[in-house]
Write a protein that holds these residues in place. Sequence first.
Motif, short mmCIF file in Angstrom:
data_model
loop_
_atom_site.label_atom_id
_atom_site.label_comp_id
_atom_site.label_asym_id
_atom_site.label_seq_id
_atom_site.Cartn_x
_atom_site.Cartn_y
_atom_site.Cartn_z
N THR A 249 0.84 -1.21 0.00
CA THR A 249 0.00 0.00 0.00
C THR A 249 0.88 1.25 0.00
O THR A 249 0.60 2.22 -0.72
N MET A 250 1.93 1.22 0.80
CA MET A 250 2.83 2.39 0.85
C MET A 250 3.54 2.58 -0.50
O MET A 250 3.74 3.69 -0.96
N ARG A 251 3.89 1.47 -1.12
CA ARG A 251 4.52 1.56 -2.45
C ARG A 251 3.54 2.20 -3.45
O ARG A 251 3.91 3.11 -4.20
N ALA A 252 2.30 1.73 -3.42
CA ALA A 252 1.29 2.27 -4.34
C ALA A 252 1.03 3.75 -4.06
O ALA A 252 0.83 4.55 -4.98
N ALA A 253 1.06 4.13 -2.79
CA ALA A 253 0.84 5.55 -2.43
C ALA A 253 1.97 6.41 -2.99
O ALA A 253 1.73 7.51 -3.51
N ARG A 254 3.20 5.89 -2.90
CA ARG A 254 4.35 6.63 -3.46
C ARG A 254 4.20 6.78 -4.97
O ARG A 254 4.37 7.85 -5.53
N GLU A 255 3.85 5.68 -5.62
CA GLU A 255 3.77 5.69 -7.09
C GLU A 255 2.64 6.58 -7.60
O GLU A 255 2.77 7.22 -8.63
N THR A 256 1.54 6.61 -6.88
CA THR A 256 0.39 7.38 -7.36
C THR A 256 0.41 8.81 -6.81
O THR A 256 -0.41 9.64 -7.23
N LYS A 257 1.32 9.05 -5.85
CA LYS A 257 1.49 10.39 -5.25
C LYS A 257 0.19 10.94 -4.65
O LYS A 257 -0.09 12.14 -4.74
N VAL A 258 -0.61 10.07 -4.06
CA VAL A 258 -1.85 10.53 -3.43
C VAL A 258 -1.54 11.01 -2.01
O VAL A 258 -0.50 10.67 -1.44
N SER A 259 -2.46 11.75 -1.43
CA SER A 259 -2.27 12.17 -0.04
C SER A 259 -3.32 11.54 0.88
O SER A 259 -3.31 11.76 2.07
N ARG A 260 -4.24 10.78 0.27
CA ARG A 260 -5.30 10.16 1.09
C ARG A 260 -5.36 8.66 0.82
O ARG A 260 -5.20 8.22 -0.32
N LEU A 261 -5.61 7.92 1.89
CA LEU A 261 -5.67 6.45 1.80
C LEU A 261 -6.93 5.95 2.49
O LEU A 261 -7.26 6.40 3.60
N VAL A 262 -7.62 5.02 1.83
CA VAL A 262 -8.79 4.36 2.43
C VAL A 262 -8.50 2.87 2.48
O VAL A 262 -8.06 2.29 1.47
N VAL A 263 -8.71 2.25 3.62
CA VAL A 263 -8.57 0.80 3.73
C VAL A 263 -9.95 0.25 4.06
O VAL A 263 -10.56 0.67 5.05
N ALA A 264 -10.47 -0.65 3.22
CA ALA A 264 -11.85 -1.10 3.39
C ALA A 264 -11.98 -2.59 3.08
O ALA A 264 -11.06 -3.20 2.55
N GLY A 265 -13.14 -3.15 3.41
CA GLY A 265 -13.38 -4.59 3.21
C GLY A 265 -13.21 -5.32 4.55
O GLY A 265 -12.65 -4.76 5.50
N GLY A 266 -13.68 -6.55 4.60
CA GLY A 266 -13.74 -7.29 5.86
C GLY A 266 -12.44 -7.34 6.65
O GLY A 266 -12.43 -7.19 7.87
N VAL A 267 -11.31 -7.53 5.95
CA VAL A 267 -10.03 -7.66 6.67
C VAL A 267 -9.60 -6.33 7.29
O VAL A 267 -8.83 -6.30 8.26
N ALA A 268 -10.16 -5.22 6.79
CA ALA A 268 -9.86 -3.90 7.36
C ALA A 268 -10.41 -3.77 8.79
O ALA A 268 -10.08 -2.83 9.50
N ALA A 269 -11.26 -4.75 9.19
CA ALA A 269 -11.75 -4.76 10.58
C ALA A 269 -10.66 -5.20 11.55
O ALA A 269 -10.81 -5.07 12.76
N ASN A 270 -9.54 -5.69 11.01
CA ASN A 270 -8.45 -6.21 11.85
C ASN A 270 -7.67 -5.06 12.50
O ASN A 270 -7.13 -4.19 11.81
N ARG A 271 -7.61 -5.09 13.84
CA ARG A 271 -6.98 -3.97 14.56
C ARG A 271 -5.48 -3.90 14.35
O ARG A 271 -4.89 -2.82 14.34
N ALA A 272 -4.83 -5.07 14.19
CA ALA A 272 -3.37 -5.05 13.97
C ALA A 272 -3.08 -4.40 12.61
O ALA A 272 -2.11 -3.63 12.47
N LEU A 273 -3.91 -4.70 11.61
CA LEU A 273 -3.73 -4.07 10.30
C LEU A 273 -3.96 -2.57 10.40
O LEU A 273 -3.18 -1.76 9.87
N ALA A 274 -5.04 -2.19 11.12
CA ALA A 274 -5.35 -0.76 11.26
C ALA A 274 -4.20 -0.02 11.94
O ALA A 274 -3.81 1.07 11.51
#
Length: 337
Positions: A249-274
């Motif tokens: 995700t960090m690689r994709a953020a660098r490549e796309t030069k975005v300043s906002r990130l959304v993490v969604a879907g069932g696995v995004a409920a995981n606190r360690a990932l969050a």
Amino acid sequence: MYVLGVETSCDETSAAVVAEGPQVLSNVVASQADLHARWGGVVPEVASRKHVERFWPVVREALDAAGISLRDVTGIAVTNRPGLIGALAVGVAGAKALGYALRVPVVGVHHLLAHLDAAFLCNPDLRYPFLGLLVSGGHTQLILCEDAETRRIIGSTRDDAAGECLDKCARVLGLPYPGGPHIERLASRGDSSRIAFPRAWLEETCDFSFSGLKTAVLRFMQKDGGATPLEDVSAALQEAVVDVLVAKTMRAARETKVSRLVVAGGVAANRALAAAMARASEEVHLDLTIPPPALCTDNAAMVALSGMRRVQRGENDMPFLDAFASDPLGRRLPTSA
Ligand code: KG4
Ligand code: ZN
């Protein structure tokens, strides 16, 4: 305006009422997890039949909880793609029947876009463009959301989705379906440093691969014969999944030069990932939105919101609205500049 959302793409029968704002007035989710647990995964035909039984009681409950009646509904948004075709067909048929009876528009919603749109329910200040990591039982994709209509796929899993990997590994560990929440619970008490599970880095891409990890967990459990506590196995497994999701995700953020990130879907409920995603985002000043767990796993509030714009514009997919098992999002872009 009251939009009734309906979600039946997999094993959750859900109905919700969302008003402008957006404001979630109700979000009822009837899970079939117990029903499918003994099979270790969703049995499509069983899921469809259960949706038939539950459709109306769940819609009724959502209307009651929102304090509105059927006559107040302005439009209906229903997940019509992608998903289990029989399960989708039940929600679509139910929504169309209601649409005819109430003489209100019915719009079909893409399940994956609805997952991403859930971010607007918890962060009304969210603006395009943003990078979305969609991480669920059926999908793991990095999606550049340029505006409400334009989305480009930056990376995808080449085999298993992250949630699918967790569910399959959980089965090997003797845990019930769906395995993700059980792995998280055990992992919170485990020591991840006792086992080094592999990470598929797939250098120079934003793609994922989780099938090697699944095989490694299976081999480990066969050799270990139960000597290592499941807490430690779960912690090491969860860490392997989280490490790759965050790095890509960090690689994709660098490549796309975005300043906002959304993490969604069932696995995004995981606190360690969050937590890991929050740490990494802070380091590079990414503005991170992760919906609360109830809006990460399958729910109809995200579907109602996703369809609301089209209802507001006066659009209507009736009478030809249909269900589709597959509908890949967007085009792939070359990932390296
Ligand atoms: O989005 P979702 O409810 O359904 C699909 O569209 O696939 O995602 C379900 C997936 C399952 O694989 C489940 O194990 C995983 O999300 N999941 C979790 C957690 N809660 C659900 N994975 C890790 N940690 C969780 N807390
Ligand atoms: Zn989903």
